[in-house]
Design an enzyme around this catalytic site. Structure first.
Site, PDB file in Angstrom:
ATOM      1  N   HIS A 161      43.619  -9.395  20.059  1.00  0.00           N
ATOM      2  CA  HIS A 161      43.185  -8.718  18.833  1.00  0.00           C
ATOM      3  C   HIS A 161      43.336  -9.913  17.529  1.00  0.00           C
ATOM      4  O   HIS A 161      44.411  -9.898  17.261  1.00  0.00           O
ATOM      5  CB  HIS A 161      44.053  -7.368  19.237  1.00  0.00           C
ATOM      6  CG  HIS A 161      43.507  -6.249  20.019  1.00  0.00           C
ATOM      7  ND1 HIS A 161      44.898  -6.577  21.680  1.00  0.00           N
ATOM      8  CD2 HIS A 161      42.142  -5.402  21.082  1.00  0.00           C
ATOM      9  CE1 HIS A 161      44.242  -6.207  22.244  1.00  0.00           C
ATOM     10  NE2 HIS A 161      42.539  -5.580  22.330  1.00  0.00           N
TER      11      HIS A 161
ATOM     12  N   HIS B 257      48.263  -4.517  13.763  1.00  0.00           N
ATOM     13  CA  HIS B 257      47.564  -3.697  12.655  1.00  0.00           C
ATOM     14  C   HIS B 257      47.854  -2.985  11.720  1.00  0.00           C
ATOM     15  O   HIS B 257      46.906  -2.136  11.599  1.00  0.00           O
ATOM     16  CB  HIS B 257      46.879  -2.992  14.528  1.00  0.00           C
ATOM     17  CG  HIS B 257      46.111  -4.020  15.278  1.00  0.00           C
ATOM     18  ND1 HIS B 257      45.476  -5.122  15.260  1.00  0.00           N
ATOM     19  CD2 HIS B 257      46.350  -3.598  16.310  1.00  0.00           C
ATOM     20  CE1 HIS B 257      44.714  -5.490  16.259  1.00  0.00           C
ATOM     21  NE2 HIS B 257      45.429  -4.932  16.962  1.00  0.00           N
TER      22      HIS B 257
ATOM     23  N   ASP C  90      47.557 -11.179  24.703  1.00  0.00           N
ATOM     24  CA  ASP C  90      46.721 -10.513  25.979  1.00  0.00           C
ATOM     25  C   ASP C  90      45.224 -11.025  26.084  1.00  0.00           C
ATOM     26  O   ASP C  90      44.676 -10.588  26.447  1.00  0.00           O
ATOM     27  CB  ASP C  90      45.904  -8.740  25.006  1.00  0.00           C
ATOM     28  CG  ASP C  90      46.524  -8.960  23.703  1.00  0.00           C
ATOM     29  OD1 ASP C  90      46.583 -10.194  23.347  1.00  0.00           O
ATOM     30  OD2 ASP C  90      46.592  -8.299  22.898  1.00  0.00           O
TER      31      ASP C  90
ATOM     32  N   ASP D  62      47.300 -13.022  19.886  1.00  0.00           N
ATOM     33  CA  ASP D  62      46.558 -11.865  19.688  1.00  0.00           C
ATOM     34  C   ASP D  62      45.256 -11.465  20.040  1.00  0.00           C
ATOM     35  O   ASP D  62      44.791 -12.363  19.640  1.00  0.00           O
ATOM     36  CB  ASP D  62      47.479 -10.933  18.916  1.00  0.00           C
ATOM     37  CG  ASP D  62      47.373  -9.400  19.995  1.00  0.00           C
ATOM     38  OD1 ASP D  62      48.455  -9.241  20.448  1.00  0.00           O
ATOM     39  OD2 ASP D  62      46.140  -9.237  19.935  1.00  0.00           O
TER      40      ASP D  62
HETATM   41 ZN   LIG Z   1      47.248  -6.998  21.592  1.00  0.00          ZN
END
Ligand SMILES: [Zn+2]
Ligand SMILES: [Zn+2]
Lengths: 510, 454
Positions: free
Chosen positions: B157, B116, B244, B155
């Protein structure tokens, strides 16, 4: 060796034996079987396993929770097969059994019910740290060597008794410490590779200071290297190799190189090679082949006998003189030793690190002294130490330093405790011991529990005088957070009596 | 493996750096405990004893390795703690081992994560300060002359940081599949996010419907990711390997399993995988990490499963499969026609493309306002300048100006970039606290206080 010494004066016997090492090297010992409870993970059907291995269903996880019950049908089938092969020694080893031995114990109970003749070794009893494969290797070879070792130990004890020696018998272990012969009966594999450990402890006994030394034990066909880092014999990060697999047997970081004073020197495809074989003694000592000992002898006035003839005839086709060849041989041996020693230091420096602190504080250590051991020590040690710009030590006791090492090594003992306050239990890596802890356990208390067990074990094994010489190694604690709140703590603590010398030994005069 | 293909006998490299003494805060998901049970599982399994695995000690990434990617505000040292530098350094260690030919592939199983973290780094967002994969990729390009790289972000996200860093780079293919941004942090990663005007189509995003299972993700891999990689022909494939997506993850709502992860890595065959997120510390991570390592090392993973896994509960729904098919049908032509898209964008933007954005740093509570200018060039991916002002939770403000000359930059763009930087450094009364120069062509990175401080 004891000629001329009154048997009653012998206060302590330290024995370094290759009995188990040889048994394992020759595939001797008793036939054994392994019951393996692997749970999820690697596919053990595809991996090299000991002979007579049987996979049985059942899962314990990393927290020691039983997640899948023992598959009793598979166990029963395995028991039948083992009995049909007339095997009596059985190792039962489960993944994470050191965090909960319930499945191993249940298996033992069921096996003994159907086959009371079985003699069973549990993985959790002989190997209580993380690494299932090493636990399997340790337990299996404990089963293989147990009876032979027991028999051998009995014979030795009887032999000493016949000579009127009643002193306690201590067996040297691969980690450079000793254990009483009684303890060894359950842990025969710990006696492997005690030879290199003896020479390392001999070097330790000859020095006993805070310097970083390399112990170089030059034998006939091999050379053993060991490191003493800032005064502490270095332990291998992985356990001893047994049957080609790593085990949980603690061992000094020793390296054996197929190169010694009697290694045969010859030309092969235009290259000068030394070893790995030996054709007999050095030419100067009545042999026929040129050896590093001859090279050294020639360059030092041929005090041992004649080396010139063999070196000359070997040198002739290459256009070298005998002296030129001798120098080349010495250089090649010293090159090889230097390279291996550098590599040992490099391996130590490159050990993985799992904490920020460890990565930031990685040390670089340089050898400050080369300690020669064995009869041929003075041949290479001075030249080798020059390479490292450090001291050389070839003591007048160097030739018997490994016997010295076996005699003066003190007992070692290491206890690792894993406590899980959410489960309310702690587990030790020895004897499958466990107990209860309350949810408020703190690190200091976890250390106390580990230390109390160490003291108790030392006393039980008859060396409580060393129980005070403990030190803490690993000290870890983790908070277990679920959601955003703490539900418990996990502790890992190691307390140990490290390799050292017995109280009576005060060092040697240089 | 095809018949006649030689088996690569080299081991899989592994840097395991669980940072057992580092946490964002004691109860934060990014805490000491995160990889504890993974440690237990890997060590108990004895993976590091196998000849198929070679473990390496991580090193520290250098300040220049980080400056090659990020404009750290106020400086590299305050954004990258020792832990961050070791995590990034672990990826560099694997990169070196791969390029030296010691390993056939490698996994940097490290924390803290990074995907991120954007090009401008004012603080921590989504648990990330600096971005490990781009730091590694730019190091590989600089040191070993690698040009084309594919980064697949698995991931749950959206890998918005990595996307930002490669937004304008047509030589790095970035594909992220993640839980739909309408239902999960950071709220981006929609199919229309395709890259900057001169790099359209080399950024691809697949929002996954919540609940997607192994079947759905592997479908996507087969139908979109693998064909696109094949067409793109990268020299290296990187898996930005978050965990995740797992059915037990507390922060997301997907239904991926450990064996699904293993299968994904077997199919994707990344040269390097780098751990990203994954916060189901007991139920997922020990098994998923095992799965990734086993697949990369060519070990049989048919006996790998979570003790609580009930596969029958996770069958893919027709609705989700239909949604995935739609995405594949939308994105594949975009990728294949990317040159035409770029040509159209050139016409549309002329000489300068501007982008204004607000970026929120959830962890540190920073509000960033950014204006980006891309000076379009017929010969290179173009010169980029960024004006960024950040307001911290405590009221502190930072305003920076940054010039980025891309690796493939032509000499004209480079001179223009150097000139812009020089002009603005010297400008009296300019509003910036700091000015940054990122000259990727010369591998030269500078930072100077701006006129406001002078
Ligand atoms: Zn993540
Ligand atoms: Zn240009």
């Amino acid at each position: 060796m004891l000629a001329g010494i009154e048997p009653g004066l012998v206060k302590r016997v330290g024995l370094s034996t290759t009995r188990v090492t040889n048994l394992l090297a020759t595939g001797g010992g008793e036939p054994a079987a392994a019951i393996i409870i692997p749970g999820p993970g690697l596919n053990y059907r595809k991996l090299a396993l000991p002979p007579n291995s049987f996979l049985v269903g059942g899962t314990v996880d990393f927290r020691g929770r039983v997640r899948e019950a023992l598959n009793q049908d598979q166990l029963e089938e395995a028991a039948h097969s083992i009995a049909a092969r007339e095997i009596k020694k059985v190792a039962v080893v489960g993944k994470f059994s050191h965090r909960n031995a319930a499945l191993e114990r249940q298996a033992r109970e069921l096996l003994l019910k159907s086959s009371p003749q079985f003699d069973i070794v549990l993985g959790s009893a002989v190997a209580g740290r993380l690494n299932f494969r090493r636990r399997l290797t340790t337990a299996y070879y404990t089963a293989v060597t147990g009876s032979s070792w027991r028999y051998f130990a009995g014979e030795i004890q009887a032999a000493f008794k016949r000579r009127g020696i009643e002193a306690p018998l201590n067996i040297l272990k691969a980690d450079g410490g000793t254990m009483p012969v009684e303890t060894s009966l359950d842990r025969p594999c710990e006696t492997v590779f005690s030879g290199p450990a003896a020479s390392a402890m001999g070097a330790y006994g000859l020095t006993m200071d805070q310097l970083t030394s390399v112990a170089v034990d030059i034998g006939g066909t091999t050379t053993d290297l060991a490191l003493i880092l800032e005064g502490e014999p270095l332990q291998a990060s992985r356990g001893a190799l047994i049957g080609g697999q790593y085990s949980h047997i603690k061992s000094l970081a020793v390296r054996t190189i197929p190169l010694g004073g009697d290694s045969t020197v010859r030309w092969q495809g235009g290259q000068l090679t030394i070893g790995p074989d030996r054709e007999g003694p050095a030419a100067c000592l009545g042999g026929t082949a040129a050896t590093p000992t001859d090279a050294f002898n020639l360059l030092n006035g041929e005090k041992l006998g004649s080396s010139r003839r063999v070196l000359e005839s070997l040198a002739r086709p290459s256009g070298l003189t005998a002296e030129g060849l001798a120098q080349k041989v010495i250089k090649q041996v010293v090159d090889r030793l230097e390279e291996e020693i550098q590599d040992m230091f490099r391996s130590w420096e490159q050990e993985p690190a799992y904490k920020v602190w460890e990565v930031i504080h990685k040390r670089k250590v340089k050898p400050e002294r080369i300690v020669g051991i064995g009869a041929a020590a003075n041949i290479f040690i001075p030249a080798l130490s020059q390479r490292f710009h450090c001291q050389a030590l070839v003591h007048r006791y160097s030739a018997v330093a490994n016997a010295l090492g076996a005699a003066i090594a003190r007992p070692t003992l290491s206890v690792t405790l894993h406590a899980d306050t959410e489960r309310g239990r702690y587990f030790l890596d020895r004897e499958g011991l466990q107990g209860k802890v309350d949810s408020q356990l703190q690190l200091a208390q976890a250390k106390q529990i580990a230390r109390d067990h160490l003291t108790e074990m030392a006393a039980r094994q008859g060396f409580k005088e060393y129980a005070g010489s403990y030190e803490f190694g690993l000290e870890e604690q983790f908070n277990m957070i679920r959601g955003w709140s703490t539900v418990g703590k996990l502790f890992d603590v190691t307390v140990q009596i490290s390799p050292g010398v017995i109280k009576e030994f005060q060092g040697v005069k240089l | 493996m095809k018949k006649g293909e030689a088996v690569d006998k080299r081991p899989t490299g592994l840097v395991f750096f669980p940072a057992f003494d580092w946490a964002i805060s004691p109860t934060h998901p990014e805490r000491e405990e995160r990889l504890l049970y993974t440690r237990d599982q890997l060590f108990e399994e004895g993976l590091m004893d196998l000849p198929q695995i070679r473990e390496y000690q991580p090193r520290l990434a250098g300040v220049e390795d980080i400056a090659r990617v990020h404009f750290c505000v106020p400086d590299v040292e305050s954004q990258a703690t020792e832990a961050h530098r070791i995590a990034a350094g672990g990826a560099l260690t694997i990169a070196d081992a791969l390029m030296n030919g010691e390993i056939k592939n490698g996994f940097a199983l490290v924390r803290p994560p990074g995907h991120h973290a954007m090009r401008v780094a004012h603080g921590n967002r989504g648990f990330c300060n600096i971005n490990n994969e781009p730091i590694m990729v730019e190091y590989l390009r600089q040191k070993y002359g690698i040009k084309r790289v594919a980064i697949i972000d698995t991931d749950v996200h959206h890998g918005d940081g990595t996307q930002d860093i490669y937004w304008h780079d047509p030589d790095v293919l970035f594909i992220s599949f993640h839980q739909d941004g309408r239902t999960l942090y950071p709220g981006s990663g929609f199919t229309h996010e395709l890259g900057g005007p001169l790099a359209l189509g080399t950024t691809l995003n697949v929002p996954l419907p919540p609940g997607t299972t192994d079947e759905g993700i592997l479908y996507l891999l087969d139908q979109l990711v693998l064909p696109v990689i094949k067409e793109f022909k990268p020299e290296l494939v990187i898996n930005s390997a978050g965990q995740d997506n797992h059915y037990s993850d507390p922060l997301a709502n997907m239904n991926f399993s450990a064996r699904g992860y293993a299968r994904l890595n077997q199919k994707l065959a990344p040269d390097i995988a780098v751990l990203e997120g994954g916060y189901s510390v007991e139920t997922a991570l020990p098994y998923v990490n095992m799965g990734i390592i086993m697949a990369m090392a060519g070990l049989d993973y048919s006996n790998l499963y979570e003790p609580d896994y009930r596969g029958e509960e996770f069958t893919e729904s027709r609705g989700r499969l239909r949604r995935l098919r739609e995405v594949v049908e939308e994105l594949r032509p975009i990728f294949l026609n990317r040159e035409a898209l770029v040509a159209r964008a050139r016409e549309k933007y002329g000489s300068v493309a501007r982008r204004e954005r607000r970026i929120y740093y959830d962890t540190d509570g920073i509000d960033e306002q950014q204006e980006e200018r891309l000076y379009l060039c017929p010969d290179c991916p173009g010169l980029l300048t960024i004006d960024s002002r950040a307001r911290h939770r405590g009221g502190q403000k930072n305003h920076i100006y940054a010039v980025s000359i891309p690796l493939q930059g032509c000499e004209r763009c480079r001179q223009r970039g150097l000139e812009l930087y020089r002009e603005n450094v010297g400008r009296a009364g300019a509003p910036w606290d700091f000015l940054y120069l990122q000259d990727r062509v010369a591998d030269n990175y500078r930072r100077e206080p701006g006129g406001r401080l002078a």
